[in-house]
Design a protein around this motif. Structure first.
Motif, short mmCIF file in Angstrom:
data_model
loop_
_atom_site.label_atom_id
_atom_site.label_comp_id
_atom_site.label_asym_id
_atom_site.label_seq_id
_atom_site.Cartn_x
_atom_site.Cartn_y
_atom_site.Cartn_z
N LEU A 111 0.83 -1.21 0.00
CA LEU A 111 0.00 0.00 0.00
C LEU A 111 0.86 1.26 0.00
N LEU A 112 1.88 1.30 0.86
CA LEU A 112 2.70 2.51 0.99
C LEU A 112 3.57 2.78 -0.23
N THR A 113 3.92 1.73 -0.98
CA THR A 113 4.75 1.93 -2.17
C THR A 113 3.92 2.12 -3.43
N ASP A 114 2.63 2.34 -3.27
CA ASP A 114 1.77 2.59 -4.42
C ASP A 114 2.30 3.79 -5.20
N PRO A 115 2.51 3.66 -6.51
CA PRO A 115 3.03 4.79 -7.29
C PRO A 115 2.19 6.06 -7.19
N ALA A 116 0.90 5.92 -6.93
CA ALA A 116 0.06 7.11 -6.77
C ALA A 116 0.44 7.87 -5.51
N ASP A 150 11.62 1.94 -9.60
CA ASP A 150 12.47 3.12 -9.39
C ASP A 150 12.75 3.34 -7.90
N PHE A 151 11.74 3.12 -7.07
CA PHE A 151 11.94 3.26 -5.63
C PHE A 151 12.91 2.21 -5.11
N ASP A 152 12.76 0.96 -5.57
CA ASP A 152 13.67 -0.11 -5.16
C ASP A 152 15.12 0.22 -5.55
N HIS A 153 15.29 0.79 -6.73
CA HIS A 153 16.63 1.20 -7.17
C HIS A 153 17.18 2.32 -6.28
N LEU A 154 16.35 3.29 -5.94
CA LEU A 154 16.77 4.37 -5.06
C LEU A 154 17.20 3.83 -3.70
N VAL A 155 16.47 2.87 -3.18
CA VAL A 155 16.82 2.26 -1.88
C VAL A 155 18.19 1.59 -1.97
N ALA A 156 18.41 0.83 -3.03
CA ALA A 156 19.68 0.11 -3.19
C ALA A 156 20.86 1.07 -3.34
N TYR A 190 14.74 0.70 3.97
CA TYR A 190 13.65 0.74 3.00
C TYR A 190 12.48 1.58 3.53
N HIS A 191 12.05 1.30 4.76
CA HIS A 191 10.90 2.02 5.32
C HIS A 191 11.25 3.44 5.74
#
Length: 156
Positions: free
Chosen positions: A25-30, A38-44, A79-80
């Motif tokens: 729910l929290l990683t919903d692109p909206a 893209d978010f996973d890449h930013l985290v890494a 991540y969070h």
């Protein structure tokens, strides 16, 4: 004859399932303003920077380096922490709701926002705030995550 269940499926607890649904729910692109990949890449990419910021903050606060007795400065994983900083910048939810959903105190979350915003600035992540007031309840957050569907006949 008893059915053969997949061992990975048997090990999933209701808590892990609930945590996965919350993260989904929290990683919903909206809500985040970026695709999940893209978010996973930013985290890494940003995790080494977060460790350096955490070390500097610990040394400023306690005037000594972190030892093996104090390896972690937050109850949230990277991540969070980054996700909550992004959601706060987007004005998707209140800090109180995010803290409640993640099971941490609001003060802890507020301390993490400072470094999270520095990381977003360091990686030149600009996001447009969502219109309206931030969500104060889980139902409002779910509603913000679901974009309004437009039918082809609704064109002006």
């Amino acid at each position: 004859m008893p059915s053969q269940a997949n061992p990975a499926e048997r090990d999933v607890s209701p808590e892990a399932d609930r945590e996965g649904a919350l993260t989904e729910l929290l990683t919903d692109p909206a809500l985040t303003g970026m695709a999940r990949s893209d978010f996973d890449h930013l985290v890494a990419v940003s995790e080494p920077y977060w460790d350096a910021l955490a070390e500097a903050a610990f040394q400023r606060r306690f005037h000594r380096p972190r030892s093996y007795l104090h390896p972690q400065t937050s109850s949230l994983d990277h991540y969070h922490r980054l996700l909550t900083a992004l959601l706060r910048r987007r004005r998707a939810s209140t800090s109180t709701l995010l803290a409640h959903l993640l099971g941490v105190t609001r003060t802890n979350l507020s301390n993490q926002f400072q470094d999270g915003h520095r990381l977003l600035d360091l990686h030149k992540i600009t996001v447009k705030p969502l219109p309206g007031a931030p969500a104060r309840t889980l139902e409002q957050l779910k509603a913000r995550g679901t974009p309004i569907e437009r039918h082809p006949t609704d064109q002006i």
